[in-house]
Design a protein around this motif. Sequence first.
Motif, short mmCIF file in Angstrom:
data_model
loop_
_atom_site.label_atom_id
_atom_site.label_comp_id
_atom_site.label_asym_id
_atom_site.label_seq_id
_atom_site.Cartn_x
_atom_site.Cartn_y
_atom_site.Cartn_z
N TYR A 1 17.32 -6.36 -12.13
CA TYR A 1 17.53 -6.76 -10.79
C TYR A 1 17.98 -8.28 -10.70
O TYR A 1 17.35 -8.96 -10.76
N ASN B 1 1.79 -2.99 -16.63
CA ASN B 1 2.79 -3.63 -14.95
C ASN B 1 3.79 -4.39 -15.71
O ASN B 1 3.80 -4.79 -16.34
N GLY B 2 5.42 -4.14 -14.67
CA GLY B 2 6.50 -4.57 -15.26
C GLY B 2 6.96 -3.99 -16.28
O GLY B 2 8.27 -4.82 -16.88
N ALA B 3 6.59 -3.05 -17.25
CA ALA B 3 7.15 -2.42 -18.22
C ALA B 3 8.32 -2.34 -17.80
O ALA B 3 9.45 -1.40 -18.67
N LYS C 1 8.47 1.34 -15.01
CA LYS C 1 8.41 2.40 -14.50
C LYS C 1 8.98 2.90 -13.64
O LYS C 1 9.99 3.57 -13.23
N THR D 1 11.38 1.54 -11.99
CA THR D 1 12.82 0.86 -12.04
C THR D 1 13.14 2.51 -12.92
O THR D 1 14.78 2.45 -12.34
N GLU E 1 6.03 5.26 -5.04
CA GLU E 1 4.65 4.53 -5.40
C GLU E 1 4.25 4.22 -3.52
O GLU E 1 5.41 4.31 -3.06
N GLN F 1 -0.95 4.24 -13.93
CA GLN F 1 -1.79 3.17 -14.73
C GLN F 1 -2.69 3.94 -14.93
O GLN F 1 -3.24 3.36 -16.25
#
Length: 237
Positions: A13, A38-40, A42, A44, A85, A194
């Motif tokens: 990004y 979070n933010g790993a 997935k 994307t 999501e 999650q």
Amino acid sequence: MTMLEIRNLSAYYGNICALRGISFQVNAGETVALIGNNGAGKTTTVRTISGLMKPREGEIRFMGERIDHLRPDQIVRLGISHSPEGRKVFPAMTVRENLVMGAYIRKDAKEVKRTLDYVLHLFPRLEERFSQSAETLSGGEQQMLAIGRALMSEPKLLILDEPSLGLAPLIIKQIFELIRVIQQQGITILIIEQNARQALKVAHRGIVLETGRIAFEENAKEMLHNDRVRQAYLGEK
Ligand code: ATP
């Protein structure tokens, strides 16, 4: 048979690197759970597979064909459907209109009707709410609608991004029971969660993402007993 093959995929990004050269495969008939904090990366990963985002490097192949340069609608036509999501249903449209929208790539009205009957059989609640606008549905019902809409294109590969997000435990249980039914129809599933425990229970294989890299992958049942996974992702001591 390999259905989906991701090779050395990187995505950004702007200057922010979200995926740092990941590689994995999903075999036909398999359910694979992609887990991670979070933010790993997935979301994307799956946005890149369904063409909503372009990778900077790497290859994505679906049934042997390169798809990383294709548009999202071309990717849907090949047989990949994505339930995003946040259950992004069209709020002002009815349940029926949302479902029919999911079949926009299909021309044969009879065939579409057959799939619609199948989806309504799978989700009787949607049949009861058929003429209501989607915004009047509960969170769980909207999630069912998002999954039902994704099924309307008759996908070979169904991507589910956080199907349990924000739902009550009983509803989560129902959603996972439905995922099992879909799985038994032979549809290949890539699921992001999650709620790693639930996802690993339905999956054959688990893949753990950590800050844009694959930390490891393993048989899902073994992962449920892996100490590192239990501590980091299943909230156990
Ligand atoms: P979550 O479980 O929180 O949804 P995730 O594993 O799906 O997380 P991604 O949404 O793929 O993670 O995000 C991966 C990385 O990319 C994160 O560091 C995130 O901050 C960053 N990122 C995601 N979307 C954007 C964006 N639109 N602009 C800038 N950075 C972004």
